[in-house]
Enzyme design. Structure first.
Site, PDB file in Angstrom:
ATOM      1  NE  ARG A  41      83.699  45.741  30.810  1.00  0.00           N
ATOM      2  CZ  ARG A  41      83.158  46.626  29.928  1.00  0.00           C
ATOM      3  NH1 ARG A  41      82.184  46.496  29.397  1.00  0.00           N
ATOM      4  NH2 ARG A  41      84.555  47.207  29.562  1.00  0.00           N
ATOM      5  NE  ARG A  68      80.351  20.063  41.037  1.00  0.00           N
ATOM      6  CZ  ARG A  68      80.030  21.265  41.889  1.00  0.00           C
ATOM      7  NH1 ARG A  68      78.428  21.475  42.279  1.00  0.00           N
ATOM      8  NH2 ARG A  68      80.605  20.751  43.163  1.00  0.00           N
ATOM      9  CB  ALA A  80      84.280  22.915  47.842  1.00  0.00           C
ATOM     10  CG  LEU A  82      77.560  28.221  47.670  1.00  0.00           C
ATOM     11  CD1 LEU A  82      76.280  28.864  47.404  1.00  0.00           C
ATOM     12  CD2 LEU A  82      78.610  28.900  46.812  1.00  0.00           C
ATOM     13  CD  GLU A  97      80.814  22.788  52.468  1.00  0.00           C
ATOM     14  OE1 GLU A  97      80.736  21.848  51.603  1.00  0.00           O
ATOM     15  OE2 GLU A  97      79.730  23.914  52.885  1.00  0.00           O
ATOM     16  CD  GLU A 101      80.878  18.713  49.574  1.00  0.00           C
ATOM     17  OE1 GLU A 101      82.317  18.566  48.775  1.00  0.00           O
ATOM     18  OE2 GLU A 101      80.135  19.940  49.318  1.00  0.00           O
ATOM     19  N   PRO A 119      86.861  36.661  37.290  1.00  0.00           N
ATOM     20  CG  PRO A 119      89.248  37.537  37.481  1.00  0.00           C
ATOM     21  CD  PRO A 119      88.500  36.357  37.768  1.00  0.00           C
ATOM     22  N   GLY A 120      86.583  38.308  35.096  1.00  0.00           N
ATOM     23  CA  GLY A 120      85.738  39.050  34.280  1.00  0.00           C
ATOM     24  C   GLY A 120      84.852  39.469  34.372  1.00  0.00           C
ATOM     25  CD  GLU A 124      83.012  31.306  43.307  1.00  0.00           C
ATOM     26  OE1 GLU A 124      83.300  29.813  43.984  1.00  0.00           O
ATOM     27  OE2 GLU A 124      82.798  30.965  42.175  1.00  0.00           O
ATOM     28  CD  GLU A 148      75.801  17.268  48.548  1.00  0.00           C
ATOM     29  OE1 GLU A 148      75.695  16.753  49.445  1.00  0.00           O
ATOM     30  OE2 GLU A 148      77.144  18.585  48.220  1.00  0.00           O
TER      31      GLU A 148
END
Length: 208
Positions: A41, A68, A80, A82, A97, A101, A119-120, A124, A148
């Protein structure tokens, strides 16, 4: 049947990290399956994120529009970022944030929902906060850079965002999950029934 995700870890016979980037890395694990076979995996290792659905007194949501590169689109999103520091308090990160922002501060904070984005293929975890009682932040605006630099800011009615999500016009994960979760909360037990801002987060344990 208990409708609740539970912690579990299957045995790993080997692991390696073929790529390490600035913020994330890629890990390869050999995992023992239920029948005893071993499958490889590959997944992205991520520090985690926070997002803020900031709702003003007119039921408008603070959104931003940003390019993006991986998806080659300019997406409407909610603020949003990290979790850059291990063990960082997610509420502090969310407040930062929102200031950086949108140059906005909020007096009332709740946990709206917690999600795993993909999740696969990635570990995160994102905590999405609901922020209310908004006002202009004090001091100078945060100096933006890179993507930004041409970011657009707006306040959009919640109902309009819901229509955009269901029409397939809005795709950002945190925005989609956030506006639909908020709509469900408003039609359910109400916003005061949401978890407090410092509610435990097993996916990313933090310091008080």
């Amino acid at each position: 049947m208990t409708l609740k995700d539970t912690a579990e870890e299957w045995r790993i016979t080997a692991t390696e990290t073929p790529f390490t980037g600035n913020k994330t890395s890629v890990r390869t694990d050999d995992v023992v399956m239920p029948d005893g076979s071993v499958s490889r995996r590959d997944y992205q290792v991520h520090p985690g994120s926070v997002a803020v659905l900031a709702l003003d007194e007119h039921d408008r949501v603070v959104v931003l529009r940003q390019y993006r590169h991986p998806v080659r689109q300019r997406l409407w999103e909610i603020p949003a970022g990290l979790l850059d520091v291990p063990g960082e308090n997610p509420l502090s990160a969310a407040q930062r944030e929102l200031y950086e922002e949108a140059h906005v501060k909020a007096e009332d904070w709740r946990v709206l929902t917690d999600v795993y984005t993909t999740p696969g293929g990635c570990d995160e975890a994102v905590r999405i906060f609901l922020a209310r009682e908004l006002s202009e932040a004090e001091g100078e605006r945060f100096a933006v850079e890179e993507e930004e630099l041409d970011m657009e800011l707006a306040r959009v009615p919640l109902d309009e965002l819901v229509r955009g999500v269901l029409a397939g016009d809005l795709h950002n994960n945190c925005l989609v999950v956030g506006v639909l979760s908020l709509t469900a909360a408003l039609r359910g037990d109400g916003l005061d029934a949401l978890r407090p801002a410092d509610a435990p987060w097993p996916a990313r344990p933090f310091e008080s």
